[in-house]
Design a protein around this motif. Structure first.
Motif, PDB file in Angstrom:
ATOM      1  N   HIS A  51       0.854  -1.190   0.000  1.00 36.67           N
ATOM      2  CA  HIS A  51       0.000   0.000   0.000  1.00 36.67           C
ATOM      3  C   HIS A  51       0.882   1.228   0.000  1.00 36.67           C
ATOM      4  CE1 HIS A  51       0.894   0.926   4.196  1.00 36.67           C
ATOM      5  NE2 HIS A  51       0.840  -0.385   4.401  1.00 36.67           N
ATOM      6  N   SER A  52       0.339   2.336  -0.423  1.00 34.35           N
ATOM      7  CA  SER A  52       1.063   3.603  -0.388  1.00 34.35           C
ATOM      8  C   SER A  52       1.443   3.931   1.052  1.00 34.35           C
ATOM      9  CB  SER A  52       0.186   4.711  -0.967  1.00 34.35           C
ATOM     10  OG  SER A  52       0.748   5.978  -0.699  1.00 34.35           O
ATOM     11  N   THR A  53       2.638   4.468   1.240  1.00 33.52           N
ATOM     12  CA  THR A  53       3.043   4.871   2.586  1.00 33.52           C
ATOM     13  C   THR A  53       2.141   5.985   3.127  1.00 33.52           C
ATOM     14  OG1 THR A  53       4.669   6.398   1.650  1.00 33.52           O
ATOM     15  CG2 THR A  53       5.466   4.210   2.282  1.00 33.52           C
ATOM     16  N   GLY A  72       9.136  -3.809   4.738  1.00 31.15           N
ATOM     17  CA  GLY A  72       9.982  -2.722   4.265  1.00 31.15           C
ATOM     18  C   GLY A  72       9.247  -1.760   3.368  1.00 31.15           C
ATOM     19  N   THR A  73      10.023  -0.840   2.820  1.00 26.62           N
ATOM     20  CA  THR A  73       9.496   0.188   1.935  1.00 26.62           C
ATOM     21  C   THR A  73      10.019  -0.048   0.527  1.00 26.62           C
ATOM     22  OG1 THR A  73       9.416   1.783   3.751  1.00 26.62           O
ATOM     23  CG2 THR A  73       9.392   2.684   1.517  1.00 26.62           C
ATOM     24  N   ILE A  74       9.112  -0.002  -0.432  1.00 28.69           N
ATOM     25  CA  ILE A  74       9.479  -0.110  -1.842  1.00 28.69           C
ATOM     26  C   ILE A  74       9.318   1.285  -2.450  1.00 28.69           C
ATOM     27  CG2 ILE A  74       9.140  -2.577  -2.173  1.00 28.69           C
ATOM     28  CD1 ILE A  74       6.284  -2.099  -2.920  1.00 28.69           C
ATOM     29  N   ARG A  75      10.405   1.819  -2.954  1.00 26.06           N
ATOM     30  CA  ARG A  75      10.426   3.214  -3.384  1.00 26.06           C
ATOM     31  C   ARG A  75       9.834   3.395  -4.773  1.00 26.06           C
ATOM     32  NH1 ARG A  75      15.860   5.662  -3.196  1.00 26.06           N
ATOM     33  NH2 ARG A  75      16.424   3.830  -4.371  1.00 26.06           N
ATOM     34  N   ALA A  76       9.007   4.458  -4.904  1.00 25.37           N
ATOM     35  CA  ALA A  76       8.401   4.859  -6.182  1.00 25.37           C
ATOM     36  C   ALA A  76       7.839   3.654  -6.927  1.00 25.37           C
ATOM     37  CB  ALA A  76       9.404   5.611  -7.035  1.00 25.37           C
ATOM     38  N   ALA A  77       7.098   2.802  -6.214  1.00 24.24           N
ATOM     39  CA  ALA A  77       6.645   1.535  -6.779  1.00 24.24           C
ATOM     40  C   ALA A  77       5.149   1.481  -7.079  1.00 24.24           C
ATOM     41  CB  ALA A  77       6.998   0.396  -5.822  1.00 24.24           C
ATOM     42  N   MET A  78       4.424   2.524  -6.712  1.00 23.15           N
ATOM     43  CA  MET A  78       2.980   2.478  -6.864  1.00 23.15           C
ATOM     44  C   MET A  78       2.489   3.727  -7.597  1.00 23.15           C
ATOM     45  SD  MET A  78       1.992   0.950  -3.154  1.00 23.15           S
ATOM     46  CE  MET A  78       0.494   0.219  -3.776  1.00 23.15           C
ATOM     47  N   SER A  79       1.831   3.519  -8.712  1.00 26.05           N
ATOM     48  CA  SER A  79       1.327   4.619  -9.509  1.00 26.05           C
ATOM     49  C   SER A  79      -0.036   5.068  -9.000  1.00 26.05           C
ATOM     50  CB  SER A  79       1.229   4.188 -10.974  1.00 26.05           C
ATOM     51  OG  SER A  79       0.764   5.246 -11.760  1.00 26.05           O
ATOM     52  N   VAL A 131      -2.848   8.728  -9.012  1.00 22.92           N
ATOM     53  CA  VAL A 131      -3.241   9.870  -9.830  1.00 22.92           C
ATOM     54  C   VAL A 131      -2.226  11.002  -9.722  1.00 22.92           C
ATOM     55  CG1 VAL A 131      -5.067  11.569 -10.235  1.00 22.92           C
ATOM     56  CG2 VAL A 131      -5.668   9.250  -9.560  1.00 22.92           C
ATOM     57  N   ASP A 132      -1.664  11.195  -8.545  1.00 21.70           N
ATOM     58  CA  ASP A 132      -0.722  12.296  -8.329  1.00 21.70           C
ATOM     59  C   ASP A 132       0.738  11.889  -8.538  1.00 21.70           C
ATOM     60  OD1 ASP A 132      -0.601  10.679  -6.095  1.00 21.70           O
ATOM     61  OD2 ASP A 132      -0.566  12.324  -4.659  1.00 21.70           O
ATOM     62  N   GLY A 133       0.972  10.723  -9.117  1.00 17.93           N
ATOM     63  CA  GLY A 133       2.344  10.290  -9.404  1.00 17.93           C
ATOM     64  C   GLY A 133       2.714   9.019  -8.676  1.00 17.93           C
ATOM     65  N   LEU A 134       3.993   8.720  -8.693  1.00 18.99           N
ATOM     66  CA  LEU A 134       4.485   7.508  -8.044  1.00 18.99           C
ATOM     67  C   LEU A 134       4.584   7.707  -6.534  1.00 18.99           C
ATOM     68  CD1 LEU A 134       7.306   6.388 -10.495  1.00 18.99           C
ATOM     69  CD2 LEU A 134       5.089   5.294 -10.136  1.00 18.99           C
ATOM     70  N   HIS A 135       4.149   6.698  -5.807  1.00 16.60           N
ATOM     71  CA  HIS A 135       4.230   6.704  -4.348  1.00 16.60           C
ATOM     72  C   HIS A 135       5.193   5.619  -3.902  1.00 16.60           C
ATOM     73  CE1 HIS A 135       0.190   8.714  -3.098  1.00 16.60           C
ATOM     74  NE2 HIS A 135       0.602   9.202  -4.251  1.00 16.60           N
ATOM     75  N   ASP A 136       5.851   5.861  -2.773  1.00 17.51           N
ATOM     76  CA  ASP A 136       6.547   4.787  -2.095  1.00 17.51           C
ATOM     77  C   ASP A 136       5.482   3.867  -1.509  1.00 17.51           C
ATOM     78  OD1 ASP A 136       8.900   6.094  -2.673  1.00 17.51           O
ATOM     79  OD2 ASP A 136       9.299   6.723  -0.602  1.00 17.51           O
ATOM     80  N   GLY A 137       5.829   2.619  -1.318  1.00 16.36           N
ATOM     81  CA  GLY A 137       4.871   1.673  -0.764  1.00 16.36           C
ATOM     82  C   GLY A 137       5.446   0.912   0.406  1.00 16.36           C
ATOM     83  N   HIS A 138       4.560   0.454   1.267  1.00 15.25           N
ATOM     84  CA  HIS A 138       4.951  -0.465   2.326  1.00 15.25           C
ATOM     85  C   HIS A 138       4.618  -1.873   1.851  1.00 15.25           C
ATOM     86  CE1 HIS A 138       4.713   2.611   5.830  1.00 15.25           C
ATOM     87  NE2 HIS A 138       5.917   2.564   5.297  1.00 15.25           N
TER      88      HIS A 138
END
Length: 105
Positions: free
Chosen positions: A53-55, A73-80, A82-89
């Motif tokens: 999920h988005s952080t 952990g955190t996956i960086r810039a992994a989730m698209s 509407v407002d752009g790429l989000h880091d995810g947990h």
């Protein structure tokens, strides 16, 4: 509720969930995740389930941890979004993790 990124050879799948806004906050998502998890382990034979999920989505993080999914952990810039790429947990659960039940007791 759904499964994606299903790898039958490795017995691994990603669990997904989403609720309409008016259904949120009543514990329904965590209960559904627990029920799906039980089915995936006991009936389908999966050996690892994961979700992400988005952080920025604190409620989704609460669903994951309430349903017994350990943060990994955190996956960086992994989730698209509407407002752009989000880091995810990333959270995961194994059939050997403590508390693998549907939470109905």
């Amino acid at each position: 509720m759904g499964l994606r990124s299903v790898d039958l050879e490795s017995a691994v799948a990603e669990l997904t969930y989403w609720l309409l806004p008016e259904a949120r906050g009543a514990g329904l998502a965590a209960r559904a995740v627990r029920l799906m998890t039980t089915w995936c382990f006991e009936a389908a034979g999966f050996q690892r389930l994961f979700l992400k999920h988005s952080t920025a989505n604190i409620a989704s993080c609460r669903v994951a941890t309430t349903a017994g999914y350990a943060p990994e952990g955190t996956i960086r810039a992994a989730m698209s979004h509407v407002d752009g790429l989000h880091d995810g947990h990333l959270h995961a659960r194994l059939p050997t993790d403590e508390g693998n039940d549907d939470g109905s007791a």
